[in-house]
Enzyme design. Structure first.
Site, short mmCIF file in Angstrom:
data_model
loop_
_atom_site.label_atom_id
_atom_site.label_comp_id
_atom_site.label_asym_id
_atom_site.label_seq_id
_atom_site.Cartn_x
_atom_site.Cartn_y
_atom_site.Cartn_z
N ARG A 1 0.74 -1.19 -0.13
CA ARG A 1 0.14 0.17 0.10
C ARG A 1 0.82 1.28 -0.04
O ARG A 1 0.60 2.08 -0.58
CB ARG A 1 -1.11 0.01 1.15
CG ARG A 1 -1.37 1.45 1.43
CD ARG A 1 -2.76 1.50 2.08
NE ARG A 1 -2.80 0.46 3.54
CZ ARG A 1 -2.23 0.82 4.71
NH1 ARG A 1 -1.57 1.91 4.79
NH2 ARG A 1 -2.60 -0.16 5.53
N ASP B 1 -5.16 19.60 -14.29
CA ASP B 1 -5.41 18.28 -14.78
C ASP B 1 -4.81 18.41 -16.22
O ASP B 1 -5.35 19.19 -17.13
CB ASP B 1 -6.86 18.07 -14.78
CG ASP B 1 -7.27 16.66 -15.12
OD1 ASP B 1 -6.68 16.22 -16.09
OD2 ASP B 1 -8.28 16.05 -14.80
N TYR C 1 -14.12 17.56 -16.20
CA TYR C 1 -14.49 16.28 -16.11
C TYR C 1 -15.68 16.27 -14.96
O TYR C 1 -15.56 16.67 -13.98
CB TYR C 1 -13.28 15.64 -15.64
CG TYR C 1 -13.72 13.92 -15.53
CD1 TYR C 1 -13.97 13.26 -16.64
CD2 TYR C 1 -13.84 13.51 -14.21
CE1 TYR C 1 -14.27 11.80 -16.61
CE2 TYR C 1 -14.06 12.07 -14.14
CZ TYR C 1 -14.37 11.31 -15.27
OH TYR C 1 -14.63 9.88 -15.07
C1 LIG Z 1 -11.31 10.52 -16.67
C2 LIG Z 1 -10.82 11.65 -16.24
C3 LIG Z 1 -10.63 11.86 -15.03
C4 LIG Z 1 -10.98 10.72 -13.97
O1 LIG Z 1 -9.97 9.76 -14.04
P1 LIG Z 1 -10.52 8.09 -13.89
O2 LIG Z 1 -9.08 7.52 -14.09
O3 LIG Z 1 -11.59 7.73 -14.60
O4 LIG Z 1 -10.81 8.13 -12.25
C5 LIG Z 1 -10.19 13.31 -14.45
N1 LIG Z 1 -9.82 14.01 -15.27
C6 LIG Z 1 -10.05 14.07 -16.82
C7 LIG Z 1 -9.83 15.23 -17.38
C8 LIG Z 1 -10.52 12.79 -17.14
O5 LIG Z 1 -10.73 12.59 -18.34
#
Ligand SMILES: *Cc1c(COP(=O)(O)O)cnc(C)c1O
Length: 381
Positions: free
Chosen positions: A50, A174, A102
């Site tokens: 972990r 992001d 998202y």
């Molecule tokens: C898919 C996505 C997420 C979330 O990611 P997961 O791996 O599905 O939990 C966050 N930000 C963006 C821009 C995404 O496309």
């Protein structure tokens, strides 16, 4: 040692903390929950998966090199990474966030962060003066997606970092849509980069993963403590799948982008299409800002059809392209943001953004561009 990203994707930082005595070329999967102590108060460096595992560590070091991070933690999903980052904040803290992003992140803010006593304001961060007006003494972070999902708004990362830092705030970006191959927000001033590794980084629609990459050691230490305590770290096998996917990130990104430009131009010429949202089209708003901070435009396209019937028919009659959530993989996928990624966003907010019943989002894959176009043509006919 290796300075080019193509090499880094394959060899990481070349400083493996585990030296495999067999010299396996593919980094081994350490499918173990725990590690024996080598003596009283002595550790091999690994105690319990972990917290730390060699396969995951190799992946984390590789992603750190790609993003220019001091440290990266690999999580079991993008949402697990983003949730851990939000644990950095305390009740009473305020966060300013891109309004187009998202859907799962909007849900995290609306349903979880608010319960934890944080407040969030959503604004189009492509206009940073609008974001600036929302800054309060308790504002701790600016959270952006660029390009944003699904409307492809581009935020100036350098200016966003300058604004955040002038007010003692963090900039969190992001970077899922462009991947570290095309964009490195930390180099432009962001403090944390988050990724859904499930998308371009893993790239084959076969694994779920996430990353939090830190620019500063202090933030990195806090995220590591959160990860090992709340436990959302990536499994050894999935770490290996992502490592495998990463090796071809550069060629996948290049070819998918090439395909996307062809598809975007074809969509533009289609009389049933109303508007094409692709940051690779030179007259698209945000094209210049993106060009000033990224090395490419990726392969995510949104488009609106002139009528709802065409949108519904396209989703239901594509053959090779799959009508499915997710993006960034070898297979082209088409989604209906209104129903799939953004159902939890209130209708008024959704429609104000342009996420209507005529908007479709296409993740252009690695198939032949002509086949992708032919499939769309037969479905939209
Ligand atoms: C898919 C996505 C997420 C979330 O990611 P997961 O791996 O599905 O939990 C966050 N930000 C963006 C821009 C995404 O496309």
């Amino acid at each position: 040692m290796s300075s080019h990203i193509e090499t880094q994707c394959i060899h990481g930082n070349n400083d493996f903390s585990y030296n495999d005595p067999t010299r396996a070329v593919s980094f081994p999967i350490f499918q173990t929950a725990t590690f024996g102590h080598i003596g009283l108060g002595k550790s091999s460096g690994f105690d319990y998966t972990r917290e730390k595992n060699p396969t995951r560590q190799h992946l984390e070091e590789t992603v750190s090199v790609l993003e220019g991070a001091v440290d990266t933690v690999a999580f079991s999903s993008g949402m697990a990474a983003i949730s851990a980052v939000f644990e950095l904040f305390s009740p009473g803290n305020h966060i300013i966030c891109s309004d187009d992003l998202y859907g799962g992140v909007i849900r995290l803010f609306d349903k979880v962060a608010c319960k934890n006593g944080m407040t969030v304001d959503f604004v189009n961060t492509a206009d940073l003066s609008a974001a600036e007006k929302l800054i309060r003494p308790e504002t701790r972070a600016l959270y952006i997606e660029t390009p944003s999902n699904p409307m492809m708004h581009v935020t100036d990362i350098r200016a966003a970092a300058a604004l955040a830092h002038a007010h003692g705030m963090m900039l969190i970006a992001d970077n899922t849509f462009l991947s570290p191959y095309f964009q490195n927000p930390l180099a432009l001033g962001a403090d944390i980069v988050v990724h859904s590794g499930s998308k371009f980084i893993a790239g084959h629609n076969d694994a779920i993963a996430g990353f939090a990459c830190s620019a500063h050691q202090e933030i990195a230490d806090r995220i590591r403590l959160l990860a090992k305590t709340t436990g959302g770290t990536l499994s050894p096998f999935d770490s290996w799948l992502v490592l495998r996917g990463l090796k071809t990130l550069p060629i996948r990104m290049e070819r998918q982008q090439e395909n996307a430009l062809k598809v975007a131009n074809w969509l533009r010429s289609n009389p049933k299409v109303d508007k094409v949202y692709y940051i690779g089209l030179p007259d698209f708003p945000g094209y210049d800002v993106n060009a000033s901070q990224a090395r490419g435009t990726g392969s995510m396209i949104s488009f609106s059809t002139k009528d709802v019937e065409t949108a519904h028919k396209t989703l239901q009659t594509v053959k090779m392209i799959t009508f499915a959530e997710s993006l960034g993989g070898t297979e082209s996928l088409i989604t209906y943001p209104m129903m799939q990624t953004h159902p939890d966003v209130p209708k008024e907010r959704r429609e104000a953004l342009g996420i209507t019943d005529k908007l479709l989002r296409l993740s252009v894959g690695l198939e032949a561009a002509d086949d992708i176009i032919a499939d769309l043509a037969q479905a939209m006919e």
